[in-house]
Design a protein around this motif. Structure first.
Motif, PDB file in Angstrom:
ATOM      1  N   ILE A 206      -4.745  -6.727  -1.812  1.00  0.00           N
ATOM      2  CA  ILE A 206      -4.338  -5.691  -0.756  1.00  0.00           C
ATOM      3  C   ILE A 206      -4.567  -4.385  -0.311  1.00  0.00           C
ATOM      4  CG2 ILE A 206      -1.647  -5.375  -0.466  1.00  0.00           C
ATOM      5  CD1 ILE A 206       0.008  -6.852  -2.375  1.00  0.00           C
ATOM      6  N   VAL A 207      -4.685  -3.474  -1.144  1.00  0.00           N
ATOM      7  CA  VAL A 207      -5.304  -2.150  -1.003  1.00  0.00           C
ATOM      8  C   VAL A 207      -6.711  -1.946  -0.055  1.00  0.00           C
ATOM      9  CG1 VAL A 207      -6.040  -0.119  -2.252  1.00  0.00           C
ATOM     10  CG2 VAL A 207      -4.310  -1.207  -2.897  1.00  0.00           C
ATOM     11  N   HIS A 208      -7.554  -3.263  -0.490  1.00  0.00           N
ATOM     12  CA  HIS A 208      -8.795  -3.917   0.057  1.00  0.00           C
ATOM     13  C   HIS A 208      -8.890  -4.228   1.703  1.00  0.00           C
ATOM     14  CE1 HIS A 208     -11.582  -3.007  -3.147  1.00  0.00           C
ATOM     15  NE2 HIS A 208     -11.606  -3.859  -4.287  1.00  0.00           N
ATOM     16  N   PHE A 209      -7.652  -5.229   1.593  1.00  0.00           N
ATOM     17  CA  PHE A 209      -7.315  -5.884   3.009  1.00  0.00           C
ATOM     18  C   PHE A 209      -6.128  -4.938   3.604  1.00  0.00           C
ATOM     19  CE2 PHE A 209      -3.695  -7.248   5.623  1.00  0.00           C
ATOM     20  CZ  PHE A 209      -5.116  -8.412   6.016  1.00  0.00           C
ATOM     21  N   LEU A 210      -5.524  -3.909   3.010  1.00  0.00           N
ATOM     22  CA  LEU A 210      -4.885  -2.706   4.346  1.00  0.00           C
ATOM     23  C   LEU A 210      -6.314  -1.163   4.706  1.00  0.00           C
ATOM     24  CD1 LEU A 210      -1.530  -1.959   1.993  1.00  0.00           C
ATOM     25  CD2 LEU A 210      -1.843  -2.750   4.447  1.00  0.00           C
ATOM     26  N   LEU A 211      -7.959  -1.561   3.713  1.00  0.00           N
ATOM     27  CA  LEU A 211      -8.263  -0.615   3.743  1.00  0.00           C
ATOM     28  C   LEU A 211      -8.894  -0.821   4.556  1.00  0.00           C
ATOM     29  CD1 LEU A 211      -9.504   0.776   0.901  1.00  0.00           C
ATOM     30  CD2 LEU A 211      -7.931   1.950   1.999  1.00  0.00           C
ATOM     31  N   GLU A 212      -9.327  -2.398   4.705  1.00  0.00           N
ATOM     32  CA  GLU A 212     -10.256  -3.559   6.426  1.00  0.00           C
ATOM     33  C   GLU A 212      -9.267  -3.568   7.141  1.00  0.00           C
ATOM     34  OE1 GLU A 212     -10.706  -6.942   4.403  1.00  0.00           O
ATOM     35  OE2 GLU A 212     -11.980  -6.371   2.994  1.00  0.00           O
ATOM     36  N   HIS A 213      -8.328  -2.862   7.823  1.00  0.00           N
ATOM     37  CA  HIS A 213      -7.293  -3.121   8.642  1.00  0.00           C
ATOM     38  C   HIS A 213      -6.961  -1.499   8.821  1.00  0.00           C
ATOM     39  CE1 HIS A 213      -7.225  -7.260   7.144  1.00  0.00           C
ATOM     40  NE2 HIS A 213      -6.965  -7.332   9.628  1.00  0.00           N
ATOM     41  N   GLY A 214      -7.800  -0.498   8.880  1.00  0.00           N
ATOM     42  CA  GLY A 214      -6.914   0.648   9.458  1.00  0.00           C
ATOM     43  C   GLY A 214      -6.129   0.998   8.608  1.00  0.00           C
ATOM     44  N   VAL A 215      -5.525   0.663   7.532  1.00  0.00           N
ATOM     45  CA  VAL A 215      -4.348   1.374   6.980  1.00  0.00           C
ATOM     46  C   VAL A 215      -4.796   3.454   6.691  1.00  0.00           C
ATOM     47  CG1 VAL A 215      -4.935   1.782   4.512  1.00  0.00           C
ATOM     48  CG2 VAL A 215      -2.511   2.324   5.564  1.00  0.00           C
ATOM     49  N   ASP A 216      -3.392   4.069   7.385  1.00  0.00           N
ATOM     50  CA  ASP A 216      -4.317   5.515   6.268  1.00  0.00           C
ATOM     51  C   ASP A 216      -3.889   5.749   5.766  1.00  0.00           C
ATOM     52  OD1 ASP A 216      -3.774   8.424   7.070  1.00  0.00           O
ATOM     53  OD2 ASP A 216      -2.235   8.623   8.038  1.00  0.00           O
ATOM     54  N   VAL A 217      -4.629   6.530   4.760  1.00  0.00           N
ATOM     55  CA  VAL A 217      -5.099   6.932   3.489  1.00  0.00           C
ATOM     56  C   VAL A 217      -4.545   8.086   3.329  1.00  0.00           C
ATOM     57  CG1 VAL A 217      -6.855   5.749   3.422  1.00  0.00           C
ATOM     58  CG2 VAL A 217      -7.512   7.938   3.420  1.00  0.00           C
ATOM     59  N   LYS A 218      -4.211   9.103   4.482  1.00  0.00           N
ATOM     60  CA  LYS A 218      -3.438  10.152   3.658  1.00  0.00           C
ATOM     61  C   LYS A 218      -2.081  10.369   3.133  1.00  0.00           C
ATOM     62  CE  LYS A 218      -5.069  12.427   7.551  1.00  0.00           C
ATOM     63  NZ  LYS A 218      -5.751  10.640   8.071  1.00  0.00           N
ATOM     64  N   SER A 219      -1.651   9.177   3.096  1.00  0.00           N
ATOM     65  CA  SER A 219      -0.488   8.925   3.093  1.00  0.00           C
ATOM     66  C   SER A 219       0.045   9.700   1.828  1.00  0.00           C
ATOM     67  CB  SER A 219       0.738   7.769   3.632  1.00  0.00           C
ATOM     68  OG  SER A 219       1.690   7.621   3.571  1.00  0.00           O
ATOM     69  N   LYS A 220       1.052  10.433   1.673  1.00  0.00           N
ATOM     70  CA  LYS A 220       2.296  10.095   0.432  1.00  0.00           C
ATOM     71  C   LYS A 220       3.083   9.684  -0.325  1.00  0.00           C
ATOM     72  CE  LYS A 220      -1.037  14.704   0.329  1.00  0.00           C
ATOM     73  NZ  LYS A 220      -1.414  14.750   1.663  1.00  0.00           N
ATOM     74  N   ASP A 221       3.854  10.155  -1.181  1.00  0.00           N
ATOM     75  CA  ASP A 221       5.168   8.524  -1.476  1.00  0.00           C
ATOM     76  C   ASP A 221       5.499  10.870  -1.832  1.00  0.00           C
ATOM     77  OD1 ASP A 221       4.033  10.587  -4.488  1.00  0.00           O
ATOM     78  OD2 ASP A 221       4.556   8.815  -5.942  1.00  0.00           O
ATOM     79  N   GLU A 222       7.064  10.340  -2.263  1.00  0.00           N
ATOM     80  CA  GLU A 222       7.813  10.972  -2.103  1.00  0.00           C
ATOM     81  C   GLU A 222       7.586  12.137  -2.994  1.00  0.00           C
ATOM     82  OE1 GLU A 222       9.577   7.723  -4.903  1.00  0.00           O
ATOM     83  OE2 GLU A 222       8.155   8.100  -3.520  1.00  0.00           O
TER      84      GLU A 222
END
Length: 684
Positions: A206-222
């Motif tokens: 899922i992570v690989h797939f999201l990275l391929e589809h331009g997900v923002d890697v700078k997001s953070k959790d709470e």
């Protein structure tokens, strides 16, 4: 329990155990088909949960309600989303279920299908109009705790349903970068360690797939943990490697406790990941890494750290007090925590340091700032525009800017609250005239720079520690007005809605408020209504002219009205000023004013005792005579009348509340007298 309660309890037991004969028998005996048991479950909801189509048909034929809700607000339809039964979903829709109906936590059937990985149900619901990017609505109390806001894609990621993730993104266009109320996107949800997460499925694809589809890697959790830190906690060398290939990743970013990815790897005693991080240039002089390795009795980690010359440079906390009252605690925490510096800027873009959407607290060279983070290309354009605002009095100015890894960090002088927060402050002032006038002036300044705002809303109006108001454009929606007069008109109309929003204390959403929401008994009702109507249908006055509108005059209105008589009393055609049907759009609102006024006033003013003349004057119902009487009363005050009615100005404005706007508009619309409408501009 009474007999009815016993029957209903047995009915719910029978449907749970799929005992059709018992169900029929109990219904014949009078059991309530819509009765509820613990947590508000109805028989229909139970059989839908059990995926029993035959019993669903039976109960519906006996009058079961598709709209009944459990204690948590769930319906048979949302249960069908969990069960994933397309035939039951189709049947319930035909009987009146709403495709996007939500339970008390904001879950829809579509979200439930995503959470439980029911792919065919997802496809069916989408074909019937389910909203793919709908965010879970949260109650006001839950929203304050930053709960809610998740989407179906986040649910599928969190539960590691890879096939559902692919369907949502590839077939339905789900947005991978929407964030929930804790600022987490789909990537963070995929990487979160949850005790209820399916153990038989891995988040890696899922992570690989999201990275391929331009997900923002700078997001953070709470807790401020980055995707990289979460991948290290998961002890996935594959994901850490994949994330480090993204240029946007800051390898030394830390969570709210100051832990970097390398520190987490050392604590987890994961030499493979720690080695990779060190080789990629992770900072080794923060946190006592060697002590952690020794406490773990990990010789291999100690040797690795020695190879990379690990050392400790302790930070000495400074004694410092912020100027801001509202943000004091967060600023002190930011000042004392470890953060990788961006030149002179220290900031932490996660929810606990968030001012409003897209804006975070920061310290630039020790100065308290608000930080907006945009991509470098957009940031250069914003910086260029903000430099044009440097000489404006009421437009928010740029303090400093920094660049790092494709991002521009725009730093503004820190404000205490925005206009929406000001409206919701129970201790805030309720006379908003000065605030609104500044907003008018700020919009004039922006138009003079050649731009229309196009996003006039309370979040773009900020108030600093000293109470000074500034107009901002955080959404960067402004547009050039060259050859685009309709943009100026749309700004006027948006300003009208903002005025209404302010005057109604922000009780309704900005786009829903209307003139009808103004309370008729509120102060300045007539003037406020006329001002808003003037903004909705702008004329030649423009913002400069409307800044002199009677709404802003307050105590100057009586002086304006009595002064008009002095200006027109020698004009032989003065009555025509207010009678020309081609000019005066509205009839005089008080055609019988002599019957409305206190009879003693009229009696005394026919022959004022303090007047130099003794000639009796008979007042008619003409507006000019009313202005004459108001002027004469104020010039020739009568002690008896004063005792009876009190302050003259208050009396007349209360008895004739529509008079000011009528006189103002009549003069303004008359070419020969329009100059008189500006006489009492209180700013002069």
């Amino acid at each position: 329990m009474n007999e009815a309660e016993v029957l209903n309890s047995k009915l719910n037991d029978a449907v749970y155990y799929k005992d059709k004969e018992a169900v029929l028998e109990l219904l014949e005996q009078g059991a309530d088909v819509n009765s509820k048991v613990e947590h508000g479950w109805t028989p229909l909801q139970t059989v839908v949960r059990n995926n029993d189509e035959e019993l669903v048909w039976l109960l519906l034929a006996r009058g079961a309600s598709v709209h009944a809700r459990k204690d948590n607000g769930g319906t048979a339809f949302t249960e069908a989303g969990i069960a994933g039964n397309v035939e039951i979903l189709k049947l319930l829709l035909e009987l009146g279920s709403d495709i996007n109906e939500q339970d008390n936590n904001g879950f829809t059937a579509f979200m439930e299908a995503a959470w439980y990985g029911e792919d065919e149900a997802l496809r069916f619901l989408y074909s019937r109009g389910a909203k793919v990017n709908l965010r879970r609505e949260a109650s006001e109390e839950r929203a304050k705790l930053h709960k809610g806001g998740a989407t179906a894609l986040m649910d599928a990621c969190r539960q590691c349903h890879f096939s559902a993730v692919k369907i949502l993104v590839q077939e339905m266009g789900a947005d991978v970068n929407i964030r929930d109320n804790r600022d987490r996107n789909a990537l963070i949800h995929a990487l979160k360690r949850d005790s209820d997460k399916r153990s038989d499925e891995s988040p890696v694809p899922i992570v690989h797939f999201l990275l391929e589809h331009g997900v923002d890697v700078k997001s953070k959790d709470e807790s401020g943990k980055t995707a990289l830190i979460l991948a290290v906690e998961m002890e996935s060398l594959e994901l850490v490697t994949a994330l480090l290939e993204k240029d946007e990743i800051d390898i030394d970013d830390a969570d709210e406790e100051g832990n970097t990815a390398l520190m987490v790897a050392v604590k987890e005693d994961n030499c493979g990941i720690a080695k990779l991080l060190c080789e990629k240039g992770a900072r080794t002089d923060h946190g006592n890494l060697m002590e952690v390795a020794r406490n773990n009795r990990s010789r291999s980690m100690e040797n690795l750290l020695r190879e990379h010359k690990v050392r400790l440079v302790p930070e000495t906390p400074r004694a410092w007090e912020p100027n801001s009252k509202r943000w004091r605690a967060q600023l002190k925490k930011l000042d004392q925590m470890y953060r990788p510096m961006i030149s002179k800027l220290k900031t932490f873009p996660y929810i606990q340091q968030k001012i409003q959407d897209g804006i975070y607290l920061g310290l630039h060279g020790g100065t308290e700032v608000a930080v907006q983070i945009v991509c470098s290309t957009e940031g250069e354009k914003e910086k260029e525009f903000l430099e044009k605002c440097s000489h404006s009095e009421h437009l928010l100015k740029l303090f400093q800017s920094e660049k790092k890894k494709g991002c521009m960090y725009l730093c503004f002088p820190l404000w205490e609250k925005n206009l929406q927060e000001h409206l919701q402050d129970p201790e805030g002032q309720k006379d908003y005239k000065a605030d609104l006038k500044i907003i008018f002036q700020a919009l004039r300044e922006l138009h003079s720079l050649g731009f229309a705002h196009q996003d006039l809303q309370p979040g773009n109006v900020v108030i600093d520690l000293g109470g000074k108001i500034y107009l901002a454009d955080f959404g960067s929606k402004r547009r050039s007005i060259e050859g685009q007069e309709e943009l100026v008109k749309s700004d006027f109309q948006a300003l009208g809605r903002l005025v209404l929003h302010v005057l109604t204390d922000g009780r309704k959403p900005l786009q829903e408020v209307g003139i009808e929401d103004l309370a008729p008994n509120s102060p300045d009702y007539t003037e406020a209504r006329d001002l808003v109507q003037s903004l909705f249908s702008p004329d030649e006055r423009g913002l400069e002219g409307l800044s002199k509108h009677p709404y802003f005059w307050s105590n100057q209105r009586f002086n304006f009205l009595k002064s008009i008589w002095n200006k027109i009393k020698y004009d032989q055609n003065r009555k025509s000023i207010f009678q020309d049907p081609n000019v005066t759009k509205k009839a005089f609102p008080y055609p019988q004013w002599t019957k409305m006024i206190d009879k003693d006033i009229l009696h005394v003013m026919k022959n004022p005792r303090n007047a130099k003349h003794t000639k009796t004057y008979k007042y008619t119902n003409d507006v000019t005579d009313l202005l004459r009487l108001m002027r004469n009363m104020d010039e020739h005050k009568d002690e008896g009348i004063t005792k009876k009615i009190g302050d003259y100005a208050e009396y007349f404005l209360k008895v004739f509340p529509d008079l000011t706007t009528y006189v103002y508009n009549s003069l303004r619309q008359n070419p020969t007298c329009s100059h008189l409408a500006d006489l009492q501009d209180p700013s002069l």
